[in-house]
Motif scaffolding. Structure first.
Motif, PDB file in Angstrom:
ATOM      1  N   ILE A   1       4.265  -8.662  -3.013  1.00  0.00           N
ATOM      2  CA  ILE A   1       2.782  -8.503  -4.043  1.00  0.00           C
ATOM      3  C   ILE A   1       3.137  -7.893  -5.336  1.00  0.00           C
TER       4      ILE A   1
ATOM      5  N   PRO B   1      -2.712  -8.962  -5.413  1.00  0.00           N
ATOM      6  CA  PRO B   1      -3.488  -8.517  -4.533  1.00  0.00           C
ATOM      7  C   PRO B   1      -4.741  -9.262  -4.062  1.00  0.00           C
TER       8      PRO B   1
ATOM      9  N   ARG C   1       3.110  -5.715  -8.767  1.00  0.00           N
ATOM     10  CA  ARG C   1       2.302  -4.633  -9.224  1.00  0.00           C
ATOM     11  C   ARG C   1       2.948  -4.190 -10.788  1.00  0.00           C
TER      12      ARG C   1
ATOM     13  N   GLY D   1      -3.173  -0.988  -5.952  1.00  0.00           N
ATOM     14  CA  GLY D   1      -2.521  -2.219  -5.055  1.00  0.00           C
ATOM     15  C   GLY D   1      -3.516  -3.117  -4.219  1.00  0.00           C
ATOM     16  N   ILE D   2      -3.002  -3.482  -3.147  1.00  0.00           N
ATOM     17  CA  ILE D   2      -3.622  -4.413  -2.374  1.00  0.00           C
ATOM     18  C   ILE D   2      -5.029  -3.791  -1.800  1.00  0.00           C
TER      19      ILE D   2
ATOM     20  N   GLY E   1      -7.408  -4.343  -4.516  1.00  0.00           N
ATOM     21  CA  GLY E   1      -7.992  -5.759  -4.643  1.00  0.00           C
ATOM     22  C   GLY E   1      -8.944  -6.049  -3.248  1.00  0.00           C
TER      23      GLY E   1
END
Length: 255
Positions: A192, A220, A194, A17-18, A21
């Motif tokens: 965000i 992300p 996903r 995920g974030i 990124g």
């Protein structure tokens, strides 16, 4: 010249995920070394963390996967020391690791409250404290907060409270570590995207896209770019700031 040329960074919760990124964008922007944190080798994201490390190396940066339970203060300090020893220093820390369970406030137990607060807030406190001990002037710490720090959602009392506290922790840390040349900021993402999110929560995704002035969910990479900016020389006079990355949703009137 890339924005993070030569930096040594630690990204917690970088297995997916974030966090994924952010770690990849740091390498893409010239970081010399990026440490990828996961909770344990047996965690669901451990394999993903190793894949992220491999991708980082494809950008020409060094990478390592390190384990630590961020609810444990000693583990946080050990993690930061290992990164500094491995990388020959530490210039950027991104406190990204966190949990977001859903549970109504009535009936929530102290143990359920602490499970969120200890991960999302206490881990940030301990990692930041440890990082400040090894960073020199020019060091940067970025916490991943949330728009829920100021716009709570039902069932997220523990999560929203922890993220609001992270924002104030960053401001306090900016005040106290600023004389040492260390900057501390937060990035507050909105929703965000996903894999599987639209299928799992179609009404929520549709509602967000409809309310967002920019008309889409976040990616992300949107959060990663904000973190790159804050860690770069472009933000050398930015500290104690909460950078909201939500496509403009928080600008929408609530009445």
């Amino acid at each position: 010249m890339r924005l993070l040329e030569g930096q040594v960074a630690l990204v917690t919760g970088a297995g997916g995920g974030i966090g994924r990124g952010i770690a990849l964008r740091f390498a893409e922007q010239g970081a010399a070394a990026v440490a990828v944190h996961c909770r344990t080798a047996a965690s669901a994201t451990a394999g993903a963390a190793r894949e992220v490390a491999s991708r980082i190396e494809d950008f020409g940066a060094r990478a390592v996967v390190l384990e630590a339970d961020l609810r444990d203060e000693d583990a946080c300090h050990r993690l930061v020391r290992e990164v500094a020893e491995w990388g020959g220093g530490l210039t950027a820390l991104v406190n990204n690791a966190g949990v977001q369970p859903t549970r109504p406030l009535p009936g929530m137990t102290t143990a359920q409250w602490r499970a969120v607060v200890d991960t999302n807030l206490t881990g940030v406190f301990a990692c930041t404290q440890a990082a400040a001990e090894v960073m020199g002037p020019g060091g940067c710490v970025t916490h991943i907060a949330s728009v829920e720090a100021s716009h709570p959602a039902p069932g997220h009392a523990h999560y929203s409270a922890s993220k609001a506290a992270i924002v104030m922790h960053a401001r306090s840390a900016a005040l106290e570590y600023g004389p040492h040349g260390i900057r501390v900021n937060t990035v507050s993402p909105g929703l965000i995207d996903r894999d599987g999110l639209a299928e799992a929560w179609p009404e929520g995704v549709e509602r967000w896209v409809r309310k967002a002035p920019l008309g889409r969910l976040g990616r992300p990479e949107d959060v990663a770019d904000a973190c790159v900016f804050l860690a770069s020389p472009l933000a050398s006079w930015v500290t104690g700031h909460d950078l909201v990355v939500d496509g403009g949703v928080s600008a929408r009137p609530t009445w």
